[in-house]
Design a protein around this motif. Structure first.
Motif, PDB file in Angstrom:
ATOM      1  N   UNK A 136       0.777  -1.163   0.042  1.00 45.17           N
ATOM      2  CA  UNK A 136      -0.020  -0.216  -0.043  1.00 45.17           C
ATOM      3  C   UNK A 136       0.726   1.231  -0.084  1.00 45.17           C
ATOM      4  N   UNK A 137       0.649   2.034  -0.955  1.00 45.02           N
ATOM      5  CA  UNK A 137       1.447   3.534  -0.964  1.00 45.02           C
ATOM      6  C   UNK A 137       2.547   3.428  -1.958  1.00 45.02           C
ATOM      7  N   UNK A 138       2.979   1.964  -2.404  1.00 44.14           N
ATOM      8  CA  UNK A 138       4.015   1.873  -3.329  1.00 44.14           C
ATOM      9  C   UNK A 138       3.486   1.916  -4.668  1.00 44.14           C
ATOM     10  N   UNK A 139       4.469   2.488  -5.657  1.00 48.23           N
ATOM     11  CA  UNK A 139       4.145   1.925  -7.024  1.00 48.23           C
ATOM     12  C   UNK A 139       4.550   0.870  -7.498  1.00 48.23           C
ATOM     13  N   UNK A 140       4.025  -0.310  -7.104  1.00 45.00           N
ATOM     14  CA  UNK A 140       4.541  -1.536  -7.531  1.00 45.00           C
ATOM     15  C   UNK A 140       3.435  -2.656  -7.435  1.00 45.00           C
ATOM     16  N   UNK A 141       3.516  -3.847  -8.141  1.00 45.71           N
ATOM     17  CA  UNK A 141       2.490  -4.800  -8.108  1.00 45.71           C
ATOM     18  C   UNK A 141       3.211  -6.024  -7.378  1.00 45.71           C
ATOM     19  N   UNK A 142       2.306  -6.724  -6.792  1.00 45.56           N
ATOM     20  CA  UNK A 142       2.646  -7.925  -6.156  1.00 45.56           C
ATOM     21  C   UNK A 142       1.714  -9.010  -6.774  1.00 45.56           C
ATOM     22  N   UNK A 143       2.431 -10.104  -7.398  1.00 44.50           N
ATOM     23  CA  UNK A 143       1.745 -10.842  -8.335  1.00 44.50           C
ATOM     24  C   UNK A 143       1.938 -12.603  -7.676  1.00 44.50           C
ATOM     25  N   UNK A 144       0.903 -13.166  -7.663  1.00 43.98           N
ATOM     26  CA  UNK A 144       0.980 -14.706  -7.253  1.00 43.98           C
ATOM     27  C   UNK A 144       1.347 -15.415  -8.525  1.00 43.98           C
ATOM     28  N   UNK A 145       2.543 -15.964  -8.518  1.00 45.59           N
ATOM     29  CA  UNK A 145       3.263 -16.633  -9.343  1.00 45.59           C
ATOM     30  C   UNK A 145       3.151 -18.228  -9.450  1.00 45.59           C
ATOM     31  N   UNK A 146       2.658 -18.672  -8.293  1.00 48.97           N
ATOM     32  CA  UNK A 146       2.753 -19.977  -7.692  1.00 48.97           C
ATOM     33  C   UNK A 146       2.357 -21.092  -8.960  1.00 48.97           C
ATOM     34  N   UNK A 147       1.337 -20.692  -9.652  1.00 53.37           N
ATOM     35  CA  UNK A 147       0.902 -21.768 -10.711  1.00 53.37           C
ATOM     36  C   UNK A 147       1.689 -21.591 -12.059  1.00 53.37           C
ATOM     37  N   UNK A 148       2.517 -20.617 -12.092  1.00 56.79           N
ATOM     38  CA  UNK A 148       3.078 -20.273 -13.155  1.00 56.79           C
ATOM     39  C   UNK A 148       4.512 -20.926 -13.139  1.00 56.79           C
ATOM     40  N   UNK A 149       5.025 -21.636 -12.430  1.00 56.10           N
ATOM     41  CA  UNK A 149       6.321 -22.259 -12.270  1.00 56.10           C
ATOM     42  C   UNK A 149       6.340 -23.581 -11.712  1.00 56.10           C
ATOM     43  N   UNK A 150       7.174 -24.579 -12.415  1.00 61.34           N
ATOM     44  CA  UNK A 150       7.539 -25.838 -11.841  1.00 61.34           C
ATOM     45  C   UNK A 150       8.969 -25.556 -11.369  1.00 61.34           C
ATOM     46  N   UNK A 151       9.449 -26.267 -10.447  1.00 56.47           N
ATOM     47  CA  UNK A 151      10.764 -26.031  -9.881  1.00 56.47           C
ATOM     48  C   UNK A 151      11.508 -27.256  -9.756  1.00 56.47           C
ATOM     49  N   UNK A 152      12.625 -27.531 -10.689  1.00 50.07           N
ATOM     50  CA  UNK A 152      13.464 -28.850 -10.496  1.00 50.07           C
ATOM     51  C   UNK A 152      14.833 -28.262 -10.255  1.00 50.07           C
ATOM     52  N   UNK A 153      15.306 -29.024  -9.098  1.00 53.36           N
ATOM     53  CA  UNK A 153      16.756 -28.978  -8.679  1.00 53.36           C
ATOM     54  C   UNK A 153      17.532 -30.057  -8.971  1.00 53.36           C
ATOM     55  N   UNK A 154      18.699 -29.926  -9.476  1.00 52.26           N
ATOM     56  CA  UNK A 154      19.857 -30.799  -9.559  1.00 52.26           C
ATOM     57  C   UNK A 154      20.982 -30.374  -8.701  1.00 52.26           C
ATOM     58  N   UNK A 155      21.297 -31.306  -7.726  1.00 55.01           N
ATOM     59  CA  UNK A 155      22.293 -31.060  -6.950  1.00 55.01           C
ATOM     60  C   UNK A 155      23.459 -32.127  -6.522  1.00 55.01           C
ATOM     61  N   UNK A 156      24.664 -31.714  -6.132  1.00 62.05           N
ATOM     62  CA  UNK A 156      25.712 -32.804  -6.142  1.00 62.05           C
ATOM     63  C   UNK A 156      26.815 -32.280  -7.015  1.00 62.05           C
ATOM     64  N   UNK A 157      27.940 -32.930  -6.656  1.00 63.29           N
ATOM     65  CA  UNK A 157      29.093 -32.563  -7.498  1.00 63.29           C
ATOM     66  C   UNK A 157      29.083 -32.788  -8.943  1.00 63.29           C
ATOM     67  N   UNK A 158      28.225 -33.940  -9.430  1.00 62.57           N
ATOM     68  CA  UNK A 158      28.289 -34.163 -10.606  1.00 62.57           C
ATOM     69  C   UNK A 158      27.206 -33.137 -11.580  1.00 62.57           C
ATOM     70  N   UNK A 159      26.601 -32.196 -10.622  1.00 60.30           N
ATOM     71  CA  UNK A 159      25.358 -31.325 -11.498  1.00 60.30           C
ATOM     72  C   UNK A 159      26.156 -30.401 -12.476  1.00 60.30           C
ATOM     73  N   UNK A 160      27.126 -29.616 -12.125  1.00 59.02           N
ATOM     74  CA  UNK A 160      27.419 -28.758 -13.338  1.00 59.02           C
ATOM     75  C   UNK A 160      27.888 -29.517 -14.363  1.00 59.02           C
ATOM     76  N   UNK A 161      28.322 -30.584 -14.556  1.00 57.36           N
ATOM     77  CA  UNK A 161      28.418 -31.550 -15.719  1.00 57.36           C
ATOM     78  C   UNK A 161      27.169 -31.958 -16.484  1.00 57.36           C
ATOM     79  N   UNK A 162      26.514 -32.240 -15.708  1.00 58.87           N
ATOM     80  CA  UNK A 162      25.194 -32.740 -16.006  1.00 58.87           C
ATOM     81  C   UNK A 162      24.245 -31.719 -16.983  1.00 58.87           C
ATOM     82  N   UNK A 163      24.511 -30.371 -16.164  1.00 56.00           N
ATOM     83  CA  UNK A 163      23.420 -29.410 -16.759  1.00 56.00           C
ATOM     84  C   UNK A 163      24.298 -28.964 -18.056  1.00 56.00           C
TER      85      UNK A 163
END
Length: 375
Positions: A136-163
């Motif tokens: 309130x009072x700020x020239x900014x918009x807050x938008x719920x984007x929860x349904x617009x993203x899936x999130x996949x994580x690849x973790x571990x020492x081999x992850x840079x090479x895989x990606x």
């Protein structure tokens, strides 16, 4: 229909994939999520030594845009978000007026006037409501984007090479706590490098319709490197070994960032006022003069596993409480994080134990984290 009827569980875009893989599913913050696919110990060790693939689509994405987006976030959160460069990310918190922690967050600056706030699944609606109210009072918009993203994580020492085998994005130039737009296996993605396992790794924010294609491409690319699908159970033991807090355990509305030993995220010198400032100044002064309970690590001398809420004892007195506990596959012993009185917080403090169903089991006080990867 009764208003107290349970709400149906939400399903991620990868739900059919998890079931096809034989995952054990669990209700987590209203989402039906994979707990494990086989052995959680094997999944844990795969991330430590090779790579693991996680569905984190239950996390809550909130977009903040507009000319005063930075000013709004500086007012609403405790960190200095205006100082975050485009393409970078920052760990921060949103607090109540009394300084209590509503959630811990990662904020990505996607463009000059566009930010993505990533909240924990259990708190996403609370954070969305708070940001909307504080806008309130700020020239900014807050938008719920929860349904617009899936999130996949690849973790571990081999992850840079895989990606790297699936993208021409500059992964070598992507620093820790940064994000860049790119294409992975032909799928448009925001490629981030934050992680919650203590290992190097990447998070890929994509359209839900692209999630299955990306999961399969990563699975295929990681086959020779030993990548395995991983559930929430090993994610919890990985973050516990890395000494990373979990909301509802190490962080609650009853604690300020200073109580949690994370006062460094509060930036009093930033421009403008922010929600909770006065209470947090008082908390900072209390912590400096008379430290409250301190978050420490505990390593078992025996085999019994401590759980959240178990009392920590010394000399017949209760001196603290366990916040998280589990067997540590890396250390081969049960471990825990606990808040204990400052007088018993030094590593090696003698005589400390955990009351496990009436028996005082001996534990060694250690500095956090329990595990730190070799750079």
């Amino acid at each position: 229909m009764s208003s107290s009827a349970p709400r149906p569980l939400r399903h991620t875009a990868l739900d059919a994939v998890h079931r096809a893989l034989g995952a054990t599913m669990t209700d987590f913050a209203g989402w039906d999520m994979p707990l494990r696919y086989g052995s959680e110990r094997d999944e844990h060790l795969a991330v430590r030594t090779r790579a693991g693939l996680f569905d984190l689509s239950h996390m809550g994405e909130i977009t903040v845009t507009g000319p005063q987006a930075a000013a709004l976030l500086n007012h609403a959160l405790v960190g200095n978000i205006a100082s975050v460069g485009v393409g970078r990310a920052r760990y921060t918190m949103i607090c109540r007026e009394d300084g209590g922690i509503l959630d811990d967050l990662i904020v990505y600056r996607l463009a000059e006037a566009e930010y993505m706030v990533v909240a924990n699944a259990s708190n996403a609606q609370v954070v969305l409501d708070a940001l909307t109210e504080r806008a309130a009072g700020f020239d900014a918009e807050v938008r719920d984007d929860r349904d617009n993203y899936a999130l996949i994580a690849v973790q571990g020492p081999e992850s840079p090479g895989i990606l790297a085998s699936l993208t021409d994005a500059d992964l070598d130039g992507l620093k820790y706590y940064a994000g860049l737009p790119g294409t992975v296996a032909g799928v448009p993605a925001l490629i981030a490098r934050t992680g919650y396992t203590g290992e190097d790794g990447f998070e890929l924010f994509v359209a839900p319709a692209d999630a299955e294609k990306l999961w399969q491409a990563l699975t295929d690319a990681g086959a020779d490197a030993g990548l395995v699908p991983c559930g929430l159970s090993c994610r919890d033991t990985l973050r516990l070994e890395a000494g990373m807090p979990l909301y509802g355990h190490e962080l609650t509305t009853g604690l300020t960032p200073f109580d949690a030993g994370l006062g460094r995220v509060v930036k009093f010198d930033k421009e403008g006022d922010f929600v909770g400032r006065e209470a947090l100044l008082a908390a900072a002064e209390r912590a400096a003069s008379q430290p409250p309970r301190v978050l420490v690590g505990l390593v078992a001398e025996g085999r019994r596993v401590p759980r959240a809420g178990y009392p920590v004892v010394a000399g017949g007195e209760v001196i603290g409480e366990v916040t998280s506990g589990a067997p540590s596959p890396t250390l081969g012993k049960p471990i825990a994080m606990a808040y204990v009185d400052a007088a018993h917080a030094a590593p090696g403090t003698p005589g400390v134990g955990v009351d496990i169903r009436g028996r005082h089991e001996p534990y060694e006080v250690v500095a956090l984290p329990f595990y730190k990867r070799q750079k």
